[in-house]
Design a protein around this motif. Structure first.
Motif, short mmCIF file in Angstrom:
data_model
loop_
_atom_site.label_atom_id
_atom_site.label_comp_id
_atom_site.label_asym_id
_atom_site.label_seq_id
_atom_site.Cartn_x
_atom_site.Cartn_y
_atom_site.Cartn_z
N ASP A 1 1.06 -7.71 2.38
CA ASP A 1 1.10 -7.03 3.67
C ASP A 1 -0.01 -7.56 4.58
O ASP A 1 -1.04 -8.06 4.12
N SER B 1 -5.70 -3.02 3.69
CA SER B 1 -4.33 -3.25 3.25
C SER B 1 -3.75 -1.98 2.65
O SER B 1 -4.29 -1.43 1.69
N PHE C 1 -2.66 -2.65 -1.05
CA PHE C 1 -3.81 -2.67 -1.94
C PHE C 1 -4.34 -1.26 -2.16
O PHE C 1 -4.66 -0.86 -3.28
N THR D 1 -3.14 -7.80 7.14
CA THR D 1 -4.39 -7.10 7.36
C THR D 1 -5.00 -7.62 8.67
O THR D 1 -6.01 -8.34 8.65
N ALA E 1 -9.93 -5.89 1.28
CA ALA E 1 -8.85 -6.78 1.73
C ALA E 1 -8.93 -7.10 3.22
O ALA E 1 -7.89 -7.28 3.87
N SER F 1 -9.22 0.63 1.77
CA SER F 1 -8.58 -0.67 1.92
C SER F 1 -7.94 -0.80 3.30
O SER F 1 -7.26 0.11 3.78
N CYS G 1 -4.54 -9.78 1.99
CA CYS G 1 -4.09 -8.91 0.91
C CYS G 1 -3.39 -9.71 -0.18
O CYS G 1 -2.60 -10.61 0.13
#
Length: 302
Positions: free
Chosen positions: A152, A109, A112, A154, A144, A107, A148
């Motif tokens: 948060d 993120s 995530f 990305t 993501a 990920s 996300c």
């Protein structure tokens, strides 16, 4: 405006579409539906998950039995098979079953990624090991990328950095996922333009979820930019197990209908694909989600 003449579609319903079902789908039903997916002409079929994480693999206790039947059938019809796996043991198990293409998930993120219980550094260390072992082709699936669901950031610079790290480890092909369906056409264009500075279009596949209804708009933006590899899910089924209220990917039959109308070849028979969608919805007790399937029912009722 110039669009591609042909695209490559990967059918992900057996993995992304079925992974959230509470009840285990009977093996024979899985095989019936997978054979229908192969028969309608999809380029690649994602058969499921080889993994020790029960959240990801719960739907696939019969994965070896499924592969014993579906691997020779896919080979006979010239359809590529792939799966999700994340450890040396699970990759080896996939190879033993005849699956020689594995998607490995990381990920972009961090929030995530925590849902899967792994840090980015640990994930890349594991990726390094998997690429070095003599086994299936490892593709890097980045989650993501377009936003996300947990808040948060990305940034696209992070996605590019992850792609370059993958390349340094020997990865050639990359999947870019809008895991939560957060993208819009303008942002999609910005991300894809930046990514093209690191890797060519032919090495990128797009995994677009339709959470907010922008999936086809984002897909058309990618087509305008020359991208030709897309993940689709029969009947639009799917959704990530760690994202609340997650929705599925672009419905295969709606994507094929769009491509047919635009004069872009996919190799998929739209009539067979729509019939398979209705069959699957009936067998699994799932609502009919795609426009093509709904329209077919309306015509039959009218």
């Amino acid at each position: 405006m110039t669009y591609p003449e042909k695209v490559i579609l990967k059918e992900v319903a057996p993995r992304d579409g079925w992974q959230k079902f509470k009840d285990i789908i009977p093996t024979e039903e899985k095989l019936t539906l997978m054979r229908m997916m192969i028969d309608y002409g999809v380029n690649e079929l994602e058969v499921g998950v080889f993994d020790e994480d029960p959240r990801l693999s719960r739907q696939y206790p019969d994965i070896e039995q499924v592969c014993a039947e579906i691997v020779p059938y896919a080979k006979e019809h010239g359809v590529k098979l792939s799966c999700i796996a994340s450890s040396a043991k699970s990759v080896a198990k996939a190879a033993a079953c005849g699956i020689m293409t594995v998607d490995y998930f990381i990920s972009v993120s961090d929030a995530f990624g925590k849902g899967f219980g792994v840090t980015p550094e640990a994930a890349f260390e594991n990726l390094d090991m998997l690429v070095k072992q003599n086994g299936p082709e490892i593709r890097l699936a980045l989650g993501a990328v377009f936003g996300c669901p947990f808040g948060d950031a990305t940034p696209v610079e992070k996605t590019v950095r992850y792609i370059r790290r993958g390349q340094e480890l020997g990865v050639n092909d990359f999947g870019l996922a809008d895991s939560a369906g957060k993208g819009d056409p303008r942002h999609t264009e910005e991300v894809l333009l930046a990514v093209l500075g690191a890797v060519g279009q032919e090495h990128i596949s797009l995994h677009i979820h339709n959470t907010e209804g922008f999936g086809f708009a984002n897909c058309c933006k990618a087509l305008e930019m020359g991208f030709t590899r897309f993940d689709v899910s029969l009947a639009g089924m799917g959704g990530c197990p760690v994202i609340p209220n997650a929705k599925g990917n672009l419905p295969t039959e709606d994507m094929v209908n769009l491509l047919d109308k635009m004069g872009i070849k996919s190799g998929v028979d739209l009539e067979k694909c729509t019939a398979a969608s209705l069959k699957m919805s009936s067998m699994l007790g799932n609502p009919v989600l795609s426009s093509m399937a709904q329209n077919t029912l309306l015509k039959a009722a009218g």
